[in-house]
Design an enzyme around this catalytic site. Structure first.
Site, short mmCIF file in Angstrom:
data_model
loop_
_atom_site.label_atom_id
_atom_site.label_comp_id
_atom_site.label_asym_id
_atom_site.label_seq_id
_atom_site.Cartn_x
_atom_site.Cartn_y
_atom_site.Cartn_z
N ASN A 89 2.20 1.51 4.40
CA ASN A 89 2.51 0.24 5.08
C ASN A 89 2.21 0.29 6.57
OD1 ASN A 89 5.41 -1.95 5.60
ND2 ASN A 89 3.33 -2.52 5.13
N CYS A 133 -1.47 0.71 7.39
CA CYS A 133 -2.90 0.39 7.51
C CYS A 133 -3.28 -0.84 6.66
CB CYS A 133 -3.77 1.58 7.09
SG CYS A 133 -3.64 3.00 8.19
N ARG A 134 -3.43 -0.64 5.36
CA ARG A 134 -4.04 -1.69 4.52
C ARG A 134 -3.15 -2.91 4.33
NH1 ARG A 134 -5.06 2.11 -0.41
NH2 ARG A 134 -3.11 2.92 0.47
N SER A 135 -1.88 -2.69 3.93
CA SER A 135 -1.06 -3.88 3.61
C SER A 135 -0.69 -4.70 4.83
CB SER A 135 0.15 -3.52 2.75
OG SER A 135 1.02 -2.62 3.39
N ASP A 150 -8.23 3.92 1.28
CA ASP A 150 -7.23 4.14 2.33
C ASP A 150 -7.91 4.66 3.60
OD1 ASP A 150 -5.09 4.78 3.90
OD2 ASP A 150 -3.92 5.60 2.24
N CYS A 181 0.86 -1.18 0.00
CA CYS A 181 0.00 0.00 0.00
C CYS A 181 0.90 1.23 0.00
CB CYS A 181 -0.99 -0.02 1.16
SG CYS A 181 -0.25 -0.02 2.81
P1 4NP Z 1 -1.80 2.85 4.12
O1 4NP Z 1 -2.36 4.24 4.69
O2 4NP Z 1 -1.26 3.14 2.73
O3 4NP Z 1 -3.00 1.95 4.08
O4 4NP Z 1 -0.75 2.41 5.09
C1 4NP Z 1 -1.58 5.41 4.77
C2 4NP Z 1 -1.01 5.76 5.97
C3 4NP Z 1 -0.27 6.93 6.07
C4 4NP Z 1 -0.10 7.73 4.96
C5 4NP Z 1 -0.66 7.37 3.76
C6 4NP Z 1 -1.40 6.20 3.65
N1 4NP Z 1 0.64 8.94 5.03
O5 4NP Z 1 0.67 9.69 4.06
O6 4NP Z 1 1.22 9.23 6.09
#
Ligand code: 4NP
Length: 147
Positions: free
Chosen positions: A11, A13-15, A118, A8
């Site tokens: 790294n 939340c989703r993955s 997300d 994702c």
């Molecule tokens: P993820 O979510 O891609 O599912 O881990 C996110 C967490 C943090 C950020 C972006 C996406 N960020 O920009 O900090």
């Protein structure tokens, strides 16, 4: 095909949630997750994501964020992206000559799904984990062993 990398953006939340749910469903696979971004390298999964996962029996607390590396394309048999932007970003990192398949996690889920939204931005952690569980069940069917 038994080493799978979930990818994702952050790294956190989703993955990691996808990694944790698939590990729960199909023990014995080599699983990891990574982000295309570098902001959260070394961080544990995001608290709200961990909490929702923990209530459903998935312990994500030992995972730590890392960024995708070119070497991942050789180490994994399959790379599973959470959304189309992740997949496009992965394609720019692909080493010349590498042919590792990159799929979308929603390929294994509902026909109308084209992305795992997300939750860091939507704040819908329950809905995110619902979709992750559905896609994980679909993916796990490819690795079902007769009992
Ligand atoms: P993820 O979510 O891609 O599912 O881990 C996110 C967490 C943090 C950020 C972006 C996406 N960020 O920009 O900090």
């Amino acid at each position: 095909m038994d080493a799978i990398l979930f990818v994702c953006l952050g790294n956190i939340c989703r993955s990691p949630a996808a990694e944790g749910v698939v590990r729960h469903l199909v023990p014995g696979l080599i699983l990891d997750s990574a982000g295309t971004g570098s902001w959260h390298i070394g961080a544990a999964p995001y608290g709200p994501m961990q909490a929702v996962a923990r209530r459903r029996g998935y312990d994500l607390s030992g995972l730590r964020a890392r960024q995708v590396q070119a070497g991942d394309f050789d180490r994994f048999d399959l790379i599973v992206a959470m959304d189309g932007q992740n997949r496009a970003d992965l394609e720019t990192l692909r080493p010349p000559g590498n042919a590792t398949p990159i799929t979308l996690f929603t390929d294994y889920g509902p026909a109308d799904g084209s992305a795992v939204p997300d939750p860091y931005f939507t704040r819908d952690f329950e809905g995110c984990l619902d979709l992750i569980e559905t896609c994980a069940r679909g993916l796990s069917r490819m690795y079902a062993r007769p009992s």
